[in-house]
Design an enzyme around this catalytic site. Sequence first.
Site, PDB file in Angstrom:
ATOM      1  N   HIS A 276     -10.778  -5.042  -1.020  1.00 39.11           N
ATOM      2  CA  HIS A 276      -9.488  -5.774  -0.956  1.00 39.11           C
ATOM      3  C   HIS A 276      -9.696  -7.266  -1.239  1.00 39.11           C
ATOM      4  O   HIS A 276      -9.308  -7.733  -2.285  1.00 39.11           O
ATOM      5  CB  HIS A 276      -8.759  -5.574   0.383  1.00 39.11           C
ATOM      6  CG  HIS A 276      -8.542  -4.148   0.756  1.00 39.11           C
ATOM      7  ND1 HIS A 276      -7.862  -3.281  -0.059  1.00 39.11           N
ATOM      8  CD2 HIS A 276      -8.930  -3.416   1.850  1.00 39.11           C
ATOM      9  CE1 HIS A 276      -7.827  -2.078   0.515  1.00 39.11           C
ATOM     10  NE2 HIS A 276      -8.480  -2.144   1.657  1.00 39.11           N
ATOM     11  N   ASP A 327      -8.542   4.316  -2.303  1.00 36.59           N
ATOM     12  CA  ASP A 327      -8.357   3.984  -0.889  1.00 36.59           C
ATOM     13  C   ASP A 327      -7.627   5.076  -0.109  1.00 36.59           C
ATOM     14  O   ASP A 327      -8.228   6.075   0.278  1.00 36.59           O
ATOM     15  CB  ASP A 327      -7.650   2.620  -0.794  1.00 36.59           C
ATOM     16  CG  ASP A 327      -7.706   2.017   0.609  1.00 36.59           C
ATOM     17  OD1 ASP A 327      -8.295   2.663   1.503  1.00 36.59           O
ATOM     18  OD2 ASP A 327      -7.179   0.919   0.817  1.00 36.59           O
TER      19      ASP A 327
HETATM   20 ZN    ZN Z   1     -10.263   1.307   3.163  1.00 31.31          ZN
END
Ligand code: ZN
Length: 458
Positions: A276, A327
Amino acid sequence: MTLEPQPVDRTLWFEAALTPDGWARDVRLSVGGGRIVGLETGAARGAADQGGGVALPGVANVHSHAFQRAMAGLTEARGPSEDDFWTWRELMYRFLDRGGPEEIEAITALAFIEMLEGGFTRVAEFHYLHNDPAGAAYADRAEIAGRIAAAAQAAGIALTLLPVFYAHAGFGGQPPSHGQRRFISDLDGFADLVSRCRALTGDLSDAVVGVAPHSLRAVSPEELAMLPALAGDGPIHIHVAEQTKEVEDCRAWSGARPVEWLLTHAPVDTRWCLIHATHVTEAEWRGIADRGAVVGLCPITEANLGDGVFPAADYLHAGGRFGVGTDSNVQIGVAEELRLLEYSQRLARRGRAVMADSARSTGRALFERALAGGAQAAGAAGGLAVGAPADIVVLDTRGIAFAGRSGDAILDSWIFGAPGGAVGSVWRAGREVVRNGRHVARDAIEDRYRRALATVLG
Ligand code: ZN
């Protein structure tokens, strides 16, 4: 459900292929022992050649929690409070109450075949589901890790297994909450888990094992210092700066922002993948680029969770490296992730083609950077080159979206203009695991998944 062994020696012919030297036309790849052993260009198609269409190198998915695939579409209602990441996490904890080893393996196998169908030939599985639903260790500490390896074997996807170290509920070594009971281990137990992961992936072709400190929230500085040594030659992945609340909490704890803290206190280098890294200052993203680490961007999940937008265009033009990850697996596909990555930058910057560079179109630049960053972050080199694993994604260019296209326009048309299903076949280690857009073991894996969902949701 394991795929039947197939003869390994074969030749594949493609009208075009994206090689490390760029586009080549009329390409014949010879495959032996799961690897590319020969590459000819300008070759006429022979009677024994399989293939057709346009060949791309398989991309590594740098970040997955495969079991979350089963939650897709179940977390879209508004909660009693503002519906953000934290309410989503509470739903995940409830989901974990009922998923045992059989259910996790079945869900994981479905996610893995969908990754192959979407153009990913390797997955870096960020695996933190270690304990049973009551929070007790399984008799075999690596029970669920073994299930993930079995799912990878059944699907035929290459696996980078990243056992996660998770010990605390928040910054400053807060004790874990009840909702986190399935994730928790101590350092001795974790070291044992990592070595068990190495043993149980020994028979999986091209498997890699690394380690993943979960986040600065879940790992103390003292624990974080111990973890890189356990990675051996493998990669080190960590969630960082996904949410503004995390940034605020980190500043309250340490006076520093999460990426700032990590760059100052951890030996971040080319082995690291920062997942991220959404909320970064210019000094932070320049710091990541300077260290040669990869940022693991997960555009679809970050959009689904309302995380924010990483300054990818600036970072890229400064030489920063990135890979893409699915994810939460709410939707799975290389083209879908790259499309949203580019579109989020266009919306934020009010400009077009922001990730293109002077030599390459947007789609080509996105694809090749995700390929290189993915290979680095997953600890496994790829590409359509002699000596590399025969991991090949074939676009079915008979589709109308490809009419009249060649070169970079094929990638641009796949990413921006084609409906789903443009991936025709996928070869992984020289075996055809996706044919006519569908995984060869999909029926059996779907049946098992439906039974698992009946248990988890019933
Ligand atoms: Zn994750």
